[in-house]
Motif scaffolding. Structure first.
Motif, PDB file in Angstrom:
ATOM      1  N   LYS A 132      52.217  34.574  37.769  1.00 41.37           N
ATOM      2  CA  LYS A 132      51.233  35.070  36.808  1.00 41.37           C
ATOM      3  C   LYS A 132      50.705  36.430  37.250  1.00 41.37           C
ATOM      4  O   LYS A 132      50.772  36.787  38.422  1.00 41.37           O
TER       5      LYS A 132
ATOM      6  N   VAL B 179      44.891  38.414  49.552  1.00 39.99           N
ATOM      7  CA  VAL B 179      45.780  38.599  48.407  1.00 39.99           C
ATOM      8  C   VAL B 179      47.172  38.039  48.692  1.00 39.99           C
ATOM      9  O   VAL B 179      47.828  37.550  47.774  1.00 39.99           O
TER      10      VAL B 179
ATOM     11  N   PHE C 287      39.010  39.267  50.363  1.00 45.40           N
ATOM     12  CA  PHE C 287      39.830  38.450  49.484  1.00 45.40           C
ATOM     13  C   PHE C 287      41.250  38.493  50.017  1.00 45.40           C
ATOM     14  O   PHE C 287      41.791  39.564  50.267  1.00 45.40           O
TER      15      PHE C 287
ATOM     16  N   GLY D 296      49.930  38.610  43.073  1.00 42.24           N
ATOM     17  CA  GLY D 296      50.226  39.354  44.306  1.00 42.24           C
ATOM     18  C   GLY D 296      51.630  39.909  44.394  1.00 42.24           C
ATOM     19  O   GLY D 296      52.050  40.395  45.447  1.00 42.24           O
TER      20      GLY D 296
ATOM     21  N   ARG E 248      48.839  51.843  42.204  1.00 45.41           N
ATOM     22  CA  ARG E 248      48.059  50.688  41.755  1.00 45.41           C
ATOM     23  C   ARG E 248      47.228  50.998  40.525  1.00 45.41           C
ATOM     24  O   ARG E 248      46.811  50.099  39.819  1.00 45.41           O
TER      25      ARG E 248
ATOM     26  N   THR F 143      51.655  43.755  45.064  1.00 50.83           N
ATOM     27  CA  THR F 143      51.159  43.983  46.416  1.00 50.83           C
ATOM     28  C   THR F 143      52.248  43.678  47.439  1.00 50.83           C
ATOM     29  O   THR F 143      52.470  44.436  48.390  1.00 50.83           O
TER      30      THR F 143
ATOM     31  N   GLY G 218      48.390  39.000  38.628  1.00 53.95           N
ATOM     32  CA  GLY G 218      47.361  38.891  39.660  1.00 53.95           C
ATOM     33  C   GLY G 218      47.753  37.993  40.808  1.00 53.95           C
ATOM     34  O   GLY G 218      46.976  37.776  41.736  1.00 53.95           O
TER      35      GLY G 218
ATOM     36  N   PHE H  33      42.199  42.219  50.974  1.00 55.33           N
ATOM     37  CA  PHE H  33      41.446  43.346  50.417  1.00 55.33           C
ATOM     38  C   PHE H  33      39.996  43.128  50.779  1.00 55.33           C
ATOM     39  O   PHE H  33      39.519  41.994  50.798  1.00 55.33           O
TER      40      PHE H  33
HETATM   41  N1  LIG Z   1      43.199  47.922  45.723  1.00 60.31           N
HETATM   42  C1  LIG Z   1      42.798  46.687  45.493  1.00 60.31           C
HETATM   43  N2  LIG Z   1      41.590  46.283  45.936  1.00 60.31           N
HETATM   44  C2  LIG Z   1      41.189  45.023  45.698  1.00 60.31           C
HETATM   45  N3  LIG Z   1      41.888  44.111  45.038  1.00 60.31           N
HETATM   46  C3  LIG Z   1      43.103  44.471  44.544  1.00 60.31           C
HETATM   47  C4  LIG Z   1      43.618  45.770  44.745  1.00 60.31           C
HETATM   48  N4  LIG Z   1      44.845  45.861  44.172  1.00 60.31           N
HETATM   49  C5  LIG Z   1      45.073  44.643  43.632  1.00 60.31           C
HETATM   50  N5  LIG Z   1      44.055  43.794  43.843  1.00 60.31           N
HETATM   51  C6  LIG Z   1      43.973  42.407  43.456  1.00 60.31           C
HETATM   52  O1  LIG Z   1      44.992  41.748  44.127  1.00 60.31           O
HETATM   53  C7  LIG Z   1      45.540  40.725  43.311  1.00 60.31           C
HETATM   54  C8  LIG Z   1      47.043  40.892  43.237  1.00 60.31           C
HETATM   55  O2  LIG Z   1      47.350  42.065  42.500  1.00 60.31           O
HETATM   56  P1  LIG Z   1      48.843  42.466  42.161  1.00 60.31           P
HETATM   57  O3  LIG Z   1      49.633  42.442  43.428  1.00 60.31           O
HETATM   58  O4  LIG Z   1      48.812  43.730  41.409  1.00 60.31           O
HETATM   59  O5  LIG Z   1      49.302  41.292  41.225  1.00 60.31           O
HETATM   60  P2  LIG Z   1      50.568  41.183  40.252  1.00 60.31           P
HETATM   61  O6  LIG Z   1      51.417  42.373  40.492  1.00 60.31           O
HETATM   62  O7  LIG Z   1      51.185  39.902  40.644  1.00 60.31           O
HETATM   63  O8  LIG Z   1      50.007  41.153  38.887  1.00 60.31           O
HETATM   64  C9  LIG Z   1      44.858  40.833  41.955  1.00 60.31           C
HETATM   65  O9  LIG Z   1      43.860  39.880  41.915  1.00 60.31           O
HETATM   66  C10 LIG Z   1      44.257  42.195  41.979  1.00 60.31           C
HETATM   67  O10 LIG Z   1      43.051  42.215  41.244  1.00 60.31           O
END
Ligand SMILES: Nc1ncnc2c1ncn2[C@@H]1O[C@H](COP(=O)(O)OP(=O)(O)O)[C@@H](O)[C@H]1O
Ligand SMILES: [Mg+2]
Lengths: 407, 230
Positions: B43, B24, B22, B47, A406, B50, B45, B16
């Motif tokens: 877009k 996700v 939050f 998810g 990440r 994740t 962020g 998270f």
């Molecule tokens: N370890 C974490 N702790 C808290 N929030 C997180 C963490 N990793 C990602 N996020 C949040 O989770 C959301 C989804 O992230 P991500 O899955 O990376 O999105 P994408 O890959 O679609 O750009 C984002 O708002 C990001 O800021």
């Protein structure tokens, strides 16, 4: 080759400098550990050898007895007590019978009767105080190996020379005596005797050299105005001097006389030896641990540097225990090279220092190749490197790959 | 369960808690068929990454169920999951590609050496084949850290293919590639699905890439807002 080993090897070779530093740490710690502990054994051996030149492994003697209260009722309100040494002769009754009995024990090698007397050595105006030891020359030689420390004359001439005396080199120098000269002895009982110097010894123990002399048993008995069965001590040597305490206990029960093993009669030397043991073990173990911390540190650093690799490996299916194996293999490889190098280094150090002459009571540097200490060092070195690797490896195994990806 | 479904999610939620609570992922449920080329868009962020970490079995911290190859993945131990990943899943992750101190060839070989199904010699031959497919065979013996980002990404794709996994997952697997190489990778993926029945799940920003795939799922704020067969 197993893939875990393969990865460990790649890491070892890609971080050559770090690997070399870690190996050097183990090597130094290891060699110093082995060397110091071998030296300790050497010191003890030299010290014990010195002791055995002057002290029998076991001494049997008749101890003083303190008078006891006639009333055993200690609850009595007024009990005036004044314990004293019971006056009695400190001799061993039937010394020949006892000696024979002791000789029959399987642990016993040499038994000899002995009479010690403090004397003044006189020669013209010079007077030196010392200790004269009445012995049977053959048996005493077996016990103290006096022949090997003779510098002039032969110890065995004492046998055929009823008025002979063998003196320490310190006495000879102080009183300007050479072989065949006459020397006058005055005993604690005031008896004076004229003896002829039959030999001079040098024991590398300056106190003994300056004060000690050997005479025939009957000469000593005459000096003390005693008859020919008067014996104060029976000296015993055993096969294994380090088991002397147990044998002493047994002989005491067997004969009814008090026994004392050489460790008891040389308490201050033993205390010194104990202190040496504690110090050297403390210091050498500390050095080994510091080497361990070195590996721990370096592996900890490697784990931090390789955190991305660890995440990738886990993502493609490596388990926690695979990751542990990778890093423990690394640690053990470092440990193994360091241990082998350390052993060679210790061998070299011992070989060189063995040849250094110190002089005095010590002679050559008292160090030798002690197999047991080498084994001890190797085992300890490997155990320490294992743990020094295992702790960071466990940390690596717990890495959560997602949290790394990440970032 | 349908024999042709290779991956299925049911009501997957994920939260998270740091810095604030939050959600996700919200109620994610979809199925992927064997041999399907699926793309995930949305877009930044929303998810996608994740979700992909959960699908890849590396993230165990979620509610709901994940089924891969008719086997319930949710609740399995870390070691069981590692074995499943090794055998059945190939990954191409965003930005994190190769072990720097190993050659490209070795990087490709490692998952297969771990699996131990073939001899090292066979594995080496297979690794060369995969590198050749991606046009990287002449870089095979170079240390991985001597390559450009795009080249590393191609080697990472070769590595994802080495164990002939059931599913290949990629988080922007072509993100670092020029259009020519993107096309090459697309064609390889397509061919894998058609010729070998392997399944592709790829997150992408590239609309053209998504449109050419079999099916696209669009995400927004942690939910699936649409899916369409192209
Ligand atoms: N370890 C974490 N702790 C808290 N929030 C997180 C963490 N990793 C990602 N996020 C949040 O989770 C959301 C989804 O992230 P991500 O899955 O990376 O999105 P994408 O890959 O679609 O750009 C984002 O708002 C990001 O800021
Ligand atoms: Mg992302």
């Amino acid at each position: 080759m197993n893939i875990n080993t393969d990865i460990a090897r790649t890491y070892l070779f890609s971080g050559k400098k770090m690997t070399a530093v870690a190996v050097l740490g183990v090597l130094l710690g290891m060699s110093i550990y082995i060397f110091m502990n071998s030296l300790l054994v050497g010191f003890d051996k030299a010290s014990d050898e010195n002791i055995f030149k002057n002290t029998p492994h076991i001494r049997l003697y008749n101890d003083d007895v303190i008078s006891k209260n006639l009333v055993s009722d200690t609850a009595a309100e007024y009990l005036i007590s004044n314990p004293k040494v019971v006056p009695k002769v400190n001799t061993i009754i039937n010394p020949n019978g006892i000696a024979e009995m002791v000789q029959q024990q399987k642990e016993v090698t040499v038994v000899t009767a002995q009479v010690n007397t403090s004397v003044f050595y006189n020669n013209g105006k010079t007077q030196v105080s010392g200790l004269s030891i009445g012995i049977k020359p053959d048996e005493a030689d077996m016990m103290y190996s006096i022949t090997s420390s003779m510098v002039e004359g032969k110890f065995e001439t004492l046998k055929s020379d009823p008025n002979g005396i063998v003196i320490g080199i310190g006495i000879a120098e102080k009183m300007n005596l050479v072989l065949g000269d006459n020397i006058n002895l005055t005993s604690q009982k005031g008896v004076t005797k004229n003896l002829r110097v039959a030999g001079i010894f040098r024991s590398f123990n300056s106190t003994a050299d300056d004060t000690k002399s050997y005479v025939n048993l009957y000469t000593a008995q005459q000096l003390l105005k005693e008859n020919n069965v008067y014996v104060t001590d029976i000296s015993v040597n055993v096969k294994d001097p380090y088991q002397a305490a147990a044998v002493a206990e047994k002989l005491s029960q067997l004969t009814g006389y008090k026994s004392e093993d050489w460790k008891e009669s040389n308490e201050s030397l033993m205390a010194l030896s104990k202190m040496r043991f504690i110090m050297i073990n403390f210091v050498s173990t500390a050095i080994m641990l510091i080497a361990g911390f070195g590996i721990y540190n370096i592996l900890n650093m490697t784990v931090s540097q390789k955190i991305n690799d660890i995440a990738i490996l886990k993502a493609i299916g490596f388990k926690g225990k695979d990751v542990i194996r990778i890093f423990v293999t690394q640690a053990l490889s470092i440990g193994l090279i360091g241990v082998v190098g350390g052993m060679l280094m210790a061998l070299l150090m011992i070989t060189l220092l063995k040849k250094v002459y110190i002089g005095g009571d010590i002679g050559y540097f008292p160090v030798d190749y002690e197999l047991q200490k080498f084994i001890q060092g190797v085992v300890m070195g490997l155990v320490i490197t294992f743990f020094a690797g295992y702790i960071p490896a466990r940390k690596a195994a717990k890495v959560d790959p997602v949290s790394i990806f990440r970032k | 369960m349908d024999k042709n479904i290779v991956l299925k999610t049911e009501n997957i939620d994920k939260y998270f808690y740091d810095p604030v609570e939050f959600q996700v992922l919200k109620n994610i449920g979809f199925e992927v068929e064997r041999g399907e080329f699926l793309t995930l868009i949305g877009k930044s962020g929303s998810g996608k990454s994740t979700l992909l970490y959960i699908l890849s079995t590396m993230d165990r911290d979620y509610n709901g169920n994940l089924v891969i190859d008719n086997e319930l993945i949710t609740g399995k131990s870390v070691d069981e999951l590692a074995a499943i990943r090794n055998e059945k899943i190939g990954f191409v992750f965003q930005f994190h590609y190769l072990l720097a101190e190993f050659t490209c060839l070795k990087n490709v070989m490692i998952p297969a050496l771990k699996l131990g199904k073939f001899s090292p010699k066979e594995i080496e031959e297979r690794a060369y084949e995969k590198l050749k497919m991606l046009g990287m065979e002449d870089q095979a013996l170079k240390p991985a850290n001597k390559l450009s980002g795009g080249q590393q990404q191609r080697v990472a794709i070769a590595r994802a293919l080495i164990n002939d996994p059931l599913i290949i997952m990629g988080d922007e697997p072509t993100g670092n590639l020029d259009s020519k190489n993107t096309d090459i990778v697309f064609d390889i993926f397509k061919d894998l699905t058609r010729s070998f029945g392997q399944t592709i799940i790829a997150v992408t920003h590239d609309d053209e890439f998504a449109q050419k795939s079999d099916r696209t799922i669009e995400m927004k704020d942690g939910s699936i807002i649409g899916g369409h067969t192209n």
